[in-house]
Design an enzyme around this catalytic site. Sequence first.
Site, PDB file in Angstrom:
ATOM      1  N   HIS A  37      38.104  -8.031  -3.663  1.00  0.00           N
ATOM      2  CA  HIS A  37      38.872  -9.477  -3.246  1.00  0.00           C
ATOM      3  C   HIS A  37      39.632  -8.828  -5.119  1.00  0.00           C
ATOM      4  O   HIS A  37      40.924  -8.374  -4.807  1.00  0.00           O
ATOM      5  CB  HIS A  37      38.366 -10.873  -4.018  1.00  0.00           C
ATOM      6  N   GLN A  61      39.060 -21.988  11.126  1.00  0.00           N
ATOM      7  CA  GLN A  61      39.039 -20.444  11.910  1.00  0.00           C
ATOM      8  C   GLN A  61      37.908 -20.736  11.699  1.00  0.00           C
ATOM      9  O   GLN A  61      37.176 -19.702  11.739  1.00  0.00           O
ATOM     10  CB  GLN A  61      39.353 -19.504  10.552  1.00  0.00           C
TER      11      GLN A  61
HETATM   12  O1  PAF Z   1      39.509 -13.101   5.011  1.00  0.00           O
HETATM   13  C1  PAF Z   1      39.563 -13.888   4.824  1.00  0.00           C
HETATM   14  O2  PAF Z   1      38.849 -14.464   3.741  1.00  0.00           O
HETATM   15  C2  PAF Z   1      40.575 -15.138   5.855  1.00  0.00           C
HETATM   16  O3  PAF Z   1      40.616 -15.455   7.015  1.00  0.00           O
HETATM   17  C3  PAF Z   1      41.741 -15.662   5.436  1.00  0.00           C
HETATM   18  C4  PAF Z   1      42.481 -14.179   5.485  1.00  0.00           C
HETATM   19  C5  PAF Z   1      42.087 -15.856   3.662  1.00  0.00           C
HETATM   20  C6  PAF Z   1      42.391 -16.809   5.572  1.00  0.00           C
HETATM   21  O4  PAF Z   1      41.475 -17.605   5.916  1.00  0.00           O
END
Ligand code: PAF
Length: 281
Positions: A37, A61
């Site tokens: 990140h 998700q």
């Molecule tokens: O890759 C992730 O951390 C997640 O899938 C995202 C893109 C932040 C969406 O919740």
Amino acid sequence: MQVVRELDVVKEIIRDLKNKGMTVGFVPTMGFLHEGHLSLVRTAKSENDFVVISIFVNPLQFGVGEDFERYPRDLERDRELADSAGCDLIFVPAAKDMYPPGYATFVDVDRLTEGLCGASRPGHFRGVTTVVAKLFNLVSPHKAYFGQKDAQQALVLKKMVQDLNMDLDLFILPTVREADGLAMSSRNKYLNSGEREEAPVLYKSLLLARELVARGERDPLIIGKNMEDLICSARGAVVDYLEIVDTEELKPLKSIKGRCLVAVAVKFGTTRLIDNIFVEV
Ligand code: PAF
């Protein structure tokens, strides 16, 4: 660095910045930040005047029985890391504000979401595209940054941006790895010490695929078999999928030609790890 929770406040801040002619870079995350990140944040910072990270563990998700509840959360730790990487604002929306009672709108990308992680995690990409579309509307960035580790997610989001004529540029940056090759992921935290020792087998299997292709092997079945044998030699590793696909439609290939994506998902106990690599002939 500001921490903002309210949806209308983040919109207002961004509107003011844009009125002043500033450019906005955006790194959407689910928090528990790692070097992967932070490398996105650093790139965003070098290419934009102002950088926003969102931290939102998106319930939409996660499937039933997945790790939504236990997904690691540590805002104070994230705040320090984000600040050190040059982030200007962390946006931490609440689920009740993102999906208030009566919420009814979802974004679906067809075809690209059928295979790989889409097959193992039904509904996952619908959750990803819905939340990312909402975050894009709230932050309205000029540029957004994602990691190649989530190769299918990257492609699905690119397609969404293209198909819905979203007014931003999306960038996919290389996977950041630990010294032993394990792709950085917030989920690595779940691994016990034995599993952590075995986990680099994902990357080793991908390197094996690359080596076999370099030696002239063109049959995905043979390459896949070699990879599977290697992965299964790791204690506790269970292959979820292992595929060689084209880089546009993510369809399984009959023969290695041009640029291909080799993608794996492996479970260690309850922890599911993914990784991928490109091979080219
Ligand atoms: O890759 C992730 O951390 C997640 O899938 C995202 C893109 C932040 C969406 O919740």
